[in-house]
Design a protein around this motif. Structure first.
Motif, PDB file in Angstrom:
ATOM      1  N   LYS A 357       0.834  -1.202   0.000  1.00 41.86           N
ATOM      2  CA  LYS A 357       0.000   0.000   0.000  1.00 41.86           C
ATOM      3  C   LYS A 357       0.871   1.255   0.000  1.00 41.86           C
ATOM      4  O   LYS A 357       2.023   1.225   0.428  1.00 41.86           O
ATOM      5  CB  LYS A 357      -0.933  -0.006   1.221  1.00 41.86           C
ATOM      6  N   ASP A 374     -10.751  -1.187   1.532  1.00 43.02           N
ATOM      7  CA  ASP A 374     -11.327  -1.339   0.190  1.00 43.02           C
ATOM      8  C   ASP A 374     -12.758  -1.808   0.361  1.00 43.02           C
ATOM      9  O   ASP A 374     -13.023  -2.689   1.174  1.00 43.02           O
ATOM     10  CB  ASP A 374     -10.573  -2.414  -0.612  1.00 43.02           C
ATOM     11  N   GLU A 382     -13.483  -4.468  -6.304  1.00 41.38           N
ATOM     12  CA  GLU A 382     -13.185  -3.205  -5.618  1.00 41.38           C
ATOM     13  C   GLU A 382     -13.882  -2.022  -6.284  1.00 41.38           C
ATOM     14  O   GLU A 382     -13.720  -1.777  -7.471  1.00 41.38           O
ATOM     15  CB  GLU A 382     -11.674  -2.942  -5.609  1.00 41.38           C
ATOM     16  N   GLY A 385     -11.438   2.579  -2.758  1.00 42.89           N
ATOM     17  CA  GLY A 385     -10.188   2.365  -2.037  1.00 42.89           C
ATOM     18  C   GLY A 385      -9.927   3.592  -1.179  1.00 42.89           C
ATOM     19  O   GLY A 385     -10.108   4.716  -1.639  1.00 42.89           O
TER      20      GLY A 385
HETATM   21 MN    MN Z   1      -7.430   0.453  -4.452  1.00 46.96          MN
END
Ligand code: MN
Ligand code: ATP
Length: 459
Positions: A357, A374, A382, A385
């Motif tokens: 990340k 998420d 997804e 985010g």
């Molecule tokens: Mn993402």
């Protein structure tokens, strides 16, 4: 005489009124009795209005009987209750004038159903089809809800720049913005460029939104974002629209609550305000389009850590294409398994490994994970985010070093932590992913007016 839209004219309260309509002919049917029926659409709603054209009109033989799909006309007449079963009202025409013809030998849109692939090659005409018209009206409903929701929640709309000198994700997938001629000799230098340094199209307005959250409290930005990833998938565009709220004093659970309230508000509004278009999607595109939204509205979103999700996936007995291993990013197949098969409802995953990340996500006390989240939905995976942001200067600088970023390049971002730092959080919702989920459309290229994808920017 009043000019109405088809949508207005179709309401029973319009019966008896003498009005004018303007639009495009969808079909013409000639009756043996010496008159004709036209189906007229003007984009104001999915449905057409039936126009009854008496044979006595002066241009009946010369023009009306030559009308074909796609011709544009203006009609004046009286709205009356329709004896037919398929429609409540119809327009009895007193005068019809033709704006423009659409010769059937060359007009690409005919009455039959065209494939989405074909329609992409005529992106300038596809808004005249039922499906793309419905997509665009739903997209509009979603955008209206987005603004209403945040305005009602006290978020301030800020406009973050599209041209940027900072790479938000610390990754390389950006488009360069330059006025330099790459073929010039000697080769051009970055300092000679328009802005005196390399610049790019933004991948996210987040860093700039943080500036305004850390001064005005709750803000959101909503605009185009760009990613140069060469990924030819049904869920990725090179240019897409993202809405990004950012709020001071929000910790991760506040951020999750906001995301859940936000999505539910959009879905509820679409079911209410775009009912006719949603029925169309359920009938022709994705049978579960409406029921999935209704289901999601009733369910509380599952909250789960990445570590817990990895456990579930490993014990699932599923034969995934990509391996599941703590420390690896989850793939769409994993996300979809969790939300479609295992939980059968929306899932908010949090606390991902720090290594996968970006630097700005807040480090947890375990030092292994960050406060990322998420939101996963059936069919698209997804859709959101986000994260709680790292507000501690020392930790943030350490994380930047770790990811090979130079502190000088982010001096203004670090200043937010030097002076009056506060906990804050935010997220990004991809507008097209949302419209894709709502409508059930299989390909993201069919929910944006003019899709930009690798090798394709014709219109
Ligand atoms: Mn993402
Ligand atoms: P993914 O893993 O699906 O490629 P991401 O993690 O790179 O997405 P984020 O940077 O978290 O995406 O962006 C926030 C949101 O923007 C995503 O949840 C998604 O809804 C949307 N999004 C991201 N990339 C794209 C894209 N290329 N095209 C359309 N929407 C996108």
């Amino acid at each position: 005489m009043e000019t109405l839209t088809v949508r207005e004219a179709r309401s029973p309260s319009a019966v008896g009124r003498e009005i004018r309509l303007q639009g495009w002919v969808r079909t013409r049917r000639d009756s043996k009795g010496g008159f004709s029926f036209l189906e007229l659409n003007d984009g104001s709603c999915l449905g057409n209005i039936q126009i009854v054209v008496p044979g006595e009109l002066p241009n009946y033989e010369s023009e009306i009987k030559r009308l074909t799909t796609g011709c544009s006309i203006v009609v004046e007449g009286v709205i009356q209750a329709s004896p037919g079963e398929k429609q409540a009202v119809e327009l009895l025409a007193r005068r019809i004038a033709v704006f423009g013809w659409a010769p059937p030998e060359s007009y690409p849109l005919q009455k039959k159903r065209h494939s989405y692939e074909f329609l992409r090659t005529i992106a300038h005409l596809r808004p005249r089809t039922n499906s793309f018209g419905a997509v665009m009206r739903v997209r509009n409903t979603v955008c209206r809800s987005i603004h209403e929701f945040f305005q009602e929640e006290g978020f301030l709309y800020v406009h973050t720049p599209i041209i940027t000198a900072s790479d938000c994700e610390g990754a390389g997938a950006m488009f360069r913005v330059t006025t330099l001629d790459p073929t010039a000799t000697p080769p051009p230098q970055p300092q000679d460029d328009f802005f005196g340094k390399p610049t790019y199209l933004t991948v996210s307005g987040q860093l700039e939104a943080e500036v305004f959250a850390c001064s005005l409290g709750k803000v959101y930005t909503f605009g185009p974002t760009f990613r140069a990833e060469n990924s030819n998938t049904t869920r990725h565009l090179a240019e897409f629209w993202m809405v990004e709220p950012e709020a001071a004093f929000f910790e991760l659970p506040d951020n999750m609550d906001l995301a859940e309230r936000f999505l539910k508000r959009i879905f509820r509004d679409v079911l209410e305000r775009s009912a006719e278009d949603m029925e169309f999607f359920a009938r022709w595109v994705e049978p579960s389009a409406v029921t999935t939204l209704q289901h999601v509205l009733q369910e509380e979103f599952v909250r789960l850590t990445y570590t817990e999700a990895v456990e579930i996936l490993r014990q699932s007995g599923q034969d995934f294409e990509f391996p599941v291993e703590w420390g690896r990013d989850l793939q769409a197949e994993h996300e979809r398994y969790l939300t479609e098969t295992h939980f059968r409802k929306p899932v908010i995953l949090s606390d991902y490994p720090r290594a996968i990340k970006p630097f700005y996500m807040r480090l947890n006390d375990d030092e292994r994970t960050v406060r990322a989240m998420d939101v996963l939905l059936p069919r698209v995976g997804e859709i959101i985010g986000g994260s709680q942001r790292e507000e501690r200067l020392d930790v943030l600088t350490r994380r930047m070093e770790e990811q090979g970023l130079r502190a000088e390049d982010y001096w203004w971002y670090l200043d937010l932590r030097r002076f009056g730092t506060v906990p804050h959080s935010g997220f990004g919702l991809g507008l097209e992913r949302a419209v894709q989920f709502i409508t059930g459309m299989g390909n993201i290229r069919d929910v944006i007016p003019f899709p930009r994808t690798p090798g394709s920017a014709e219109f």
